[in-house]
Design an enzyme around this catalytic site. Structure first.
Site, PDB file in Angstrom:
ATOM      1  N   HIS A  37       1.406   5.573  -0.109  1.00  0.00           N
ATOM      2  CA  HIS A  37       0.059   5.917  -0.572  1.00  0.00           C
ATOM      3  C   HIS A  37      -0.996   5.452   0.431  1.00  0.00           C
ATOM      4  CE1 HIS A  37       1.538   7.142  -4.510  1.00  0.00           C
ATOM      5  NE2 HIS A  37       0.337   7.618  -4.735  1.00  0.00           N
ATOM      6  N   LYS A 102       5.048   3.971 -14.569  1.00  0.00           N
ATOM      7  CA  LYS A 102       5.116   3.232 -15.834  1.00  0.00           C
ATOM      8  C   LYS A 102       3.919   2.310 -15.921  1.00  0.00           C
ATOM      9  CE  LYS A 102       7.898  -0.604 -14.041  1.00  0.00           C
ATOM     10  NZ  LYS A 102       7.223  -1.893 -14.184  1.00  0.00           N
TER      11      LYS A 102
END
Lengths: 195, 280
Positions: A37, A102
């Site tokens: 990222h 999550k």
């Protein structure tokens, strides 16, 4: 009852999904976690193009274990998503439609999801051997040097997830917990009916 | 004086790294099984069932239960009559980790420097704790620790006047703030007393105690029970989607402390609580 979707995750498919839905995803998805990222956003900062086609795509926050001989991939459960919160809106703004991870997301990510009509799916954290079975093919497509953190193109069949936050910003972490707590304050008869 | 060869230590560590990541111990699966039987909230029950399926798959197919195969935490109790021969003990342990993570197809999750972040590519170094004890044996515990849950851990220097209520409030605050992030159902390790660093060490040690065992002091075993009940009343549930199973167990370890202090550390572990022991 599970809903089945196939990538690309176009706007018409996003509309069909609401918080709490159990979904089976099939098609191509990409992996990226912290280090990837950071690199993707650095490219955007420099005005360069990304190594993956981000439009209507789904990114899975995962760093799999090495595959054993004869396996497409190793164990591959989700990593905690909040660490990607500072990067996610940048990718949503250029067409990312789905994220799989999550745990809860920041206000800024949820606002960006509403604006860009995107979905945040949760896979079961720790159920990595089970999830790994739904991944049929894996190929490193960028940042090979990052090892487990490299960007992989995955082909998945019926990968089990839950819509954790939908495109209207409804958050199943809040709703699910609230509904559960309300259910235990009801009488036992109401409880049976409610379930 | 008994001599133990480093090669023997290396091979034990290697085996334990692999086994602890493939095979979840019975004390942990029993707790998940019991939680699954008791759980009434449909999505929670479904998730617990999938966790049990996952444990079965990894055991049958010899693959890691979780992709985060952890940083290798190694606890070594060295009998003071033991003489380690053939090299440095620390090197022997790290070599075992290196071999285990490579040969077991485990993920290499350690970076050499916390800010410059280049992967060491062999999951070393391990986090090693040494205790010198009586006897002529070496007792080693390997507990690979995932960081989704490690990141949710906290420490606080309470005042003595905060007392037991202060401890309970802090543990609950940590679990609430962790919420859905550490892969609930979690295991909660609590360290009370000692110094700033000892409290954290106690909390980590609490996580390697089998979930089938309570603190031998009834005052603390009752506190473990009470905290577990209060945590499970929060309704966070498996994965944070609601339910009665937020934690599988609370383990507390304590140590004498200073008249001015009450350190409390809470180390969170996920449902993939891994620990395996060997005595050499």
């Amino acid at each position: 009852m599970e809903k089945r979707i196939t990538t690309p995750l176009t706007s018409d498919k996003v509309k069909e999904l609401k918080a709490g839905d159990k979904v089976l995803i099939s098609g191509v998805i990409y992996t990226a976690r912290d280090a990837a990222h950071k690199k993707l956003v650095e490219l955007l900062d420099k005005g360069e193009s990304l190594p993956i086609d981000i439009k209507d795509s789904i990114i899975y926050y995962v760093g799999p274990t090495p595959e054993k001989p004869g396996h497409a991939i190793g164990s591959a459960g989700p990593t905690t998503s909040y660490r990607m919160d500072s990067y996610a809106p940048r990718l949503l703004d250029i067409g990312l439609k789905g994220m799989i991870g999550k745990g809860s997301r920041s206000e800024a990510v949820i606002e960006s999801m509403k604006k860009n009509k995107a979905i945040y799916f949760a896979a079961i954290g720790g159920a990595a051997a089970l999830i790994g079975k739904s991944i049929k093919k894996a190929e490193v497509v960028a940042y090979k040097d990052l090892g487990s953190e490299a960007i992989r193109k995955l082909e998945v069949v019926d990968m089990p997830v839950v819509v954790a936050i939908d495109a209207l910003g409804r958050d199943w972490y809040e709703i699910g917990q609230k509904e559960y707590l309300e259910s235990i304050t009801l009488t036992s008869t109401e409880k049976t009916q409610g379930l | 004086m008994r001599e133990i060869k480093t090669s023997c230590i290396t091979s034990s560590i290697k085996e334990m790294c692999i086994n602890s990541n493939y095979y979840i111990s019975k004390d942990v699966t029993d707790k998940i099984q019991q939680a699954h039987e008791k759980e009434t909230w449909p999505m929670a029950k479904d998730i617990l069932e999938k966790l049990l399926d996952n444990i079965d798959i990894s055991r049958i197919e010899n693959v890691p239960v979780c992709q985060d195969t952890g940083m290798a935490c190694v606890f070594v109790e060295i009998g003071q009559e033991v003489h380690v021969v053939g090299g440095l003990l620390e090197d022997a342990i790290n070599e075992g980790v290196r071999q285990g993570y490579e040969e077991g197809y485990l993920r290499k999750s350690v970076v050499k420097d916390p800010l410059n972040r280049v992967n060491t590519n062999d999951n070393t170094p391990a986090i090693i704790y040494y205790d010198i004890v009586q006897g002529e044996k070496l007792r080693i515990t390997v507990a690979p620790k995932g960081f989704g849950s490690e990141n949710m851990s906290q420490i606080k220097m309470l005042k003595p006047s905060d007392g037991i209520k202060g401890v309970k409030d802090f543990v609950l605050k940590v679990v609430k703030e962790a919420g859905s992030n550490p892969c609930p159902p979690i295991v909660v390790g609590v360290g009370i007393g000692g110094t700033f660093d000892r409290a954290a060490n106690l909390a980590k040690k609490a996580l390697i105690r089998p979930l089938s065992e309570n603190n031998p002091d009834t005052f603390y075993s009752k506190l473990e029970e009470e905290l577990l009940t209060t945590i499970n009343n929060l309704g966070i549930g498996p994965q944070g989607f609601g339910g009665k199973t937020t934690a599988l167990k609370v383990n507390i370890e304590t140590f004498p402390t200073h008249i001015a202090g009450l350190p409390v550390a809470v180390n969170i572990n996920c449902h993939v609580t891994r620990h395996t022991h060997v005595e050499i």
